[in-house]
Enzyme design. Structure first.
Site, PDB file in Angstrom:
ATOM      1  N   ASN A   9       7.177 -14.799   2.734  1.00 39.50           N
ATOM      2  CA  ASN A   9       6.146 -14.259   1.925  1.00 39.50           C
ATOM      3  C   ASN A   9       6.440 -14.141   0.445  1.00 39.50           C
ATOM      4  OD1 ASN A   9       4.458 -12.345   0.959  1.00 39.50           O
ATOM      5  ND2 ASN A   9       5.267 -10.455   1.735  1.00 39.50           N
ATOM      6  N   LYS A  11       4.686 -13.409  -2.033  1.00 41.24           N
ATOM      7  CA  LYS A  11       4.009 -12.379  -2.777  1.00 41.24           C
ATOM      8  C   LYS A  11       3.349 -13.062  -3.856  1.00 41.24           C
ATOM      9  CE  LYS A  11       7.289  -9.285  -0.896  1.00 41.24           C
ATOM     10  NZ  LYS A  11       7.873  -7.871  -0.848  1.00 41.24           N
ATOM     11  N   HIS A  96       0.639  -5.220   5.086  1.00 44.39           N
ATOM     12  CA  HIS A  96       2.030  -5.148   4.414  1.00 44.39           C
ATOM     13  C   HIS A  96       2.119  -3.738   3.630  1.00 44.39           C
ATOM     14  CE1 HIS A  96       5.162  -6.017   1.576  1.00 44.39           C
ATOM     15  NE2 HIS A  96       5.553  -6.861   2.520  1.00 44.39           N
ATOM     16  N   GLU A  98       3.177  -3.179   0.825  1.00 44.33           N
ATOM     17  CA  GLU A  98       2.664  -3.270  -0.543  1.00 44.33           C
ATOM     18  C   GLU A  98       1.037  -3.182  -0.742  1.00 44.33           C
ATOM     19  OE1 GLU A  98       4.794  -6.804  -1.827  1.00 44.33           O
ATOM     20  OE2 GLU A  98       6.410  -5.565  -1.525  1.00 44.33           O
ATOM     21  N   GLU A 168       8.899  -3.689   8.979  1.00 42.45           N
ATOM     22  CA  GLU A 168       9.552  -4.026   7.586  1.00 42.45           C
ATOM     23  C   GLU A 168       9.543  -2.325   7.200  1.00 42.45           C
ATOM     24  OE1 GLU A 168       8.700  -7.988   5.770  1.00 42.45           O
ATOM     25  OE2 GLU A 168       6.894  -6.457   5.390  1.00 42.45           O
ATOM     26  N   GLY A 174      12.576  -5.191  -0.690  1.00 41.47           N
ATOM     27  CA  GLY A 174      12.744  -5.418  -2.080  1.00 41.47           C
ATOM     28  C   GLY A 174      13.921  -4.472  -2.826  1.00 41.47           C
ATOM     29  N   SER A 214      14.668  -7.082   2.489  1.00 44.06           N
ATOM     30  CA  SER A 214      16.132  -7.615   2.084  1.00 44.06           C
ATOM     31  C   SER A 214      16.912  -8.316   2.963  1.00 44.06           C
ATOM     32  CB  SER A 214      16.754  -6.244   1.630  1.00 44.06           C
ATOM     33  OG  SER A 214      16.117  -5.545   0.572  1.00 44.06           O
TER      34      SER A 214
HETATM   35  P1  PGA Z   1      12.095  -8.755   0.812  1.00 41.46           P
HETATM   36  O1  PGA Z   1      10.450  -8.567   1.167  1.00 41.46           O
HETATM   37  O2  PGA Z   1      12.657  -9.726   1.803  1.00 41.46           O
HETATM   38  O3  PGA Z   1      11.691  -9.047  -0.678  1.00 41.46           O
HETATM   39  O4  PGA Z   1      12.719  -7.278   0.904  1.00 41.46           O
HETATM   40  C1  PGA Z   1      10.240  -8.650   2.581  1.00 41.46           C
HETATM   41  C2  PGA Z   1       8.580  -8.475   2.583  1.00 41.46           C
HETATM   42  O5  PGA Z   1       8.121  -7.570   1.840  1.00 41.46           O
HETATM   43  O6  PGA Z   1       7.942  -8.970   3.165  1.00 41.46           O
END
Ligand code: PGA
Length: 252
Positions: A9, A11, A96, A98, A168, A174, A214
């Site tokens: 992903n 983003k 997601h 976000e 998640e 993140g 992460s």
């Molecule tokens: P990250 O994001 O690996 O940067 O924590 C995962 C995601 O949001 O799908």
């Protein structure tokens, strides 16, 4: 047995030229052994270019990070599932954190998007996960189950086969903080059990449940060793070809 899946992903990162370079680097010396499936989810602007690179690569698929819930019409800035499908997109990330928290997508929006993607014959990567405050209160299971129930609960057996789940925990996305392998396993097992109750054991056993939050080369192996962790949804570390490859190796 659920198939192993590694999804990237990206983003809102990279310009198209960087994205093309990144995929080319990922494809270079990729262990194309068909033991796992890899899905690249770049920004919309990159899809047509990356579709070209993934042509004739059966162990790779193209994914999108979002879509509009309506089929078409006066929705300025909207991207429909038909547009995505026409470019070769097979998977769409829905729900997601976000999108839920920054873009304030409601359960209703998310449910409509899930249905739209399924109706188009595409696959959903359905994200669920709890905020830290809920985990601190011991409410993580009920939060995740209510997300699943509200957006997936009405799907038929056949439709549910088009769904991959990504757990998640919001506090791990993140942030550099990861769920422990045991925390991940416990939630994945709960999700699989929920699927078996809602549909049946066969659908539950075959549903790939990915962990996201992460994941890095250093922690991937311990997470992927867990019985109910069938792969990962990788954000930050998927922007580095070497890290992404190392995570893939930790999975297979
Ligand atoms: P990250 O994001 O690996 O940067 O924590 C995962 C995601 O949001 O799908």
């Amino acid at each position: 047995m659920a198939g192993k899946i590694l999804a990237a992903n990206w983003k809102m990162n990279t310009i198209p030229a960087d994205g093309v370079a990144l995929v080319s680097e990922i494809l270079n010396q990729w262990p194309d052994n068909h033991r796992a499936h890899t899905i690249i989810c770049p920004p919309f602007t990159h899809l047509a270019f990356i579709a070209e690179l993934l042509k004739n690569k059966p162990s790779f698929s193209l994914g999108a990070q979002n879509c509009h819930h309506e089929k078409k019409g006066a929705f300025t800035g909207g991207i429909s599932v038909d547009m995505l499908k026409d470019l070769g997109v097979e998977y769409v990330i829905i729900g997601h954190s976000e999108r839920r928290h920054i873009f304030h997508e409601s359960e209703k929006d998310i449910t409509s998007k899930v249905q739209r993607v399924i109706q188009a014959g595409m696959h959903v990567i359905f994200c669920c996960g709890e905020l830290l405050k809920y985990r601190k209160q011991g409410l993580e299971t009920s939060i995740v189950e209510s997300q699943l129930k509200s957006s997936l609960g009405a799907l038929s057996d056949t439709e549910m086969k088009q769904v991959t789940i990504a757990y998640e925990p919001v506090w791990a996305i993140g942030t550099g903080e990861t769920a422990s392998p045991q925390q991940a396993q416990n939630m994945h097992k709960t999700i699989r059990h929920w699927i078996s109750k809602q549909w049946n054991n066969d659908i539950a056993d075959k549903c790939s449940i990915l962990y996201g939050g992460s994941v890095k080369p250093g922690n991937a192996k311990a997470l992927f060793m867990q019985t109910d962790v069938n792969g990962g949804l990788i954000g930050g570390a998927s922007l580095n070809a070497q890290d992404f490859k190392a995570i893939y190796h930790a999975m297979i």
